[in-house]
Write an enzyme that holds these catalytic residues in place. Structure first.
Site, mmCIF file in Angstrom:
data_model
loop_
_atom_site.group_PDB
_atom_site.id
_atom_site.type_symbol
_atom_site.label_atom_id
_atom_site.label_comp_id
_atom_site.label_asym_id
_atom_site.label_seq_id
_atom_site.Cartn_x
_atom_site.Cartn_y
_atom_site.Cartn_z
ATOM 1 C CG HIS A 42 -0.182 -6.836 16.931
ATOM 2 N ND1 HIS A 42 0.474 -5.933 17.752
ATOM 3 C CD2 HIS A 42 -1.485 -6.779 17.291
ATOM 4 C CE1 HIS A 42 -0.397 -5.372 18.560
ATOM 5 N NE2 HIS A 42 -1.601 -5.856 18.306
ATOM 6 N N GLY B 176 1.726 -1.477 12.473
ATOM 7 C CA GLY B 176 1.124 -2.777 12.730
ATOM 8 C C GLY B 176 -0.383 -2.804 12.553
ATOM 9 N NE ARG C 265 -0.938 0.299 7.329
ATOM 10 C CZ ARG C 265 -1.325 -0.147 8.520
ATOM 11 N NH1 ARG C 265 -2.407 0.375 9.095
ATOM 12 N NH2 ARG C 265 -0.648 -1.087 9.154
ATOM 13 C CG HIS D 46 -0.211 0.049 2.522
ATOM 14 N ND1 HIS D 46 0.418 1.177 3.011
ATOM 15 C CD2 HIS D 46 -0.001 -0.906 3.455
ATOM 16 C CE1 HIS D 46 0.972 0.919 4.176
ATOM 17 N NE2 HIS D 46 0.742 -0.352 4.471
ATOM 18 N N GLY D 47 0.223 2.410 -0.260
ATOM 19 C CA GLY D 47 0.912 3.692 -0.223
ATOM 20 C C GLY D 47 1.286 4.104 1.190
ATOM 21 N NE ARG E 243 12.306 -1.131 10.782
ATOM 22 C CZ ARG E 243 12.968 -0.837 9.663
ATOM 23 N NH1 ARG E 243 14.298 -0.828 9.653
ATOM 24 N NH2 ARG E 243 12.318 -0.567 8.555
ATOM 25 N NE ARG E 244 13.426 -4.953 7.104
ATOM 26 C CZ ARG E 244 12.334 -4.205 7.245
ATOM 27 N NH1 ARG E 244 11.437 -4.548 8.161
ATOM 28 N NH2 ARG E 244 12.135 -3.135 6.512
ATOM 29 C CD GLU F 274 3.181 -4.763 8.368
ATOM 30 O OE1 GLU F 274 3.374 -5.993 8.239
ATOM 31 O OE2 GLU F 274 3.817 -3.908 7.714
ATOM 32 C CB SER G 65 0.145 4.774 6.618
ATOM 33 O OG SER G 65 1.220 4.572 7.530
ATOM 34 C CE LYS H 267 9.044 1.841 11.536
ATOM 35 N NZ LYS H 267 9.006 1.618 10.068
#
Length: 267
Positions: A107, A39, A78, A26-27, A132-133, A105, A29, A116
């Site tokens: 949570h 999330g 979104r 999505h674009g 995050r990853r 997304e 937010s 962040k």
């Protein structure tokens, strides 16, 4: 005999039928602008996010002459809003949108709503990048003291979440598992000839990439998906197999720059 075998082989190649699937994040937010963990918070598209759909996604889809029979989105606005913008501008607003909570997304637990960079300053960049990853790294579960706890837990868009399956935090691995049954449904539709667009979220797009491309747990941690860049897959309808590699539609320098931006923690 050799000639007939050769002719049969050539005819088989020409008769191979394929179909394409498009995965699109999505674009931007409102939370993306503020560099916040979002999330399951239902943040709307920003003005720039709307423009991304109009100026990045739609021209790329039009130039590739891609059409759709069905669109999948999450229940978060979104995702749905991006899908609606795309269908409207492609003059196919009649195409059905299937919303599914399992495509939400991941949570981010108690990180939800926090900047962040500020979280990185507090806990260290390595820890934030792990949250995050990292494939199996679960953020702290969301607490009642989090300002978004009640707006998330009482949001009626999540009424379809079965009892006991409402997450309080998720790792990438947990998101991959949640998305898997939806991906199996979508793949069946694709192999039956439906032209599908999946308009989803960053981590959900990564989960789909892992399922589609068979990427290892370690390698998927390094995959980053920019907003509104269509990622196209082609499937052989006879074998069900993937043909070639994914193709990201659009200006390649723009895609490279935006991908690096997604990978970074930001300001």
């Amino acid at each position: 005999m050799v000639f007939f075998k050769f002719l049969k082989s050539r005819l088989s190649q020409f008769m191979t039928k394929t179909n394409r699937l498009v995965v699109l994040r999505h674009g931007e937010s409102d939370f993306n602008i503020e560099n916040k963990f979002c999330g399951w918070h239902d943040a709307p598209l920003s003005d720039f996010g709307v423009q991304e759909a109009l100026t990045v996604a739609i021209p790329a889809l039009e130039q590739s002459q891609l059409e759709f029979d069905v669109v999948y989105s999450s229940v978060l606005s979104r995702s749905r809003q991006t899908a609606e913008l795309i269908l409207s501008k492609l003059n196919c607003a009649y195409v059905p949108i299937k919303e599914d909570w399992r495509l939400c997304e991941r949570h981010y637990g108690n990180l939800t709503g926090f900047n962040k960079r500020k979280i990185a300053d507090r806990y260290g960049e390595a820890q934030v990048q792990a949250w995050r990853r990292g494939y199996d790294c679960v953020p702290p579960p969301i607490e009642e003291s989090n300002r978004y706890y009640y707006t998330i837990c009482s949001n009626p868009i999540f009424d379809e979440v079965p009892p006991g399956q409402f997450p309080l935090a998720e790792s990438l691995h947990m998101c991959v598992d949640r998305v898997e049954p939806v991906w199996k449904e979508v793949k069946r539709e694709v192999l039956q000839g439906s032209r599908v667009l999946m308009c989803v979220h960053g981590t959900v797009a990564r989960a789909l990439v892992q399922h589609i491309e068979g990427i290892s747990n370690d390698d998927i941690e390094k995959v980053n998906i920019p907003n509104c860049v269509p990622r196209v897959y082609e499937f052989d309808l006879n074998t069900g197999g993937l043909i070639g590699s994914a193709i990201n539609l659009g200006d390649q320098e723009y895609i490279r720059r935006k991908t690096a931006q997604v990978a970074a923690i930001g300001d």
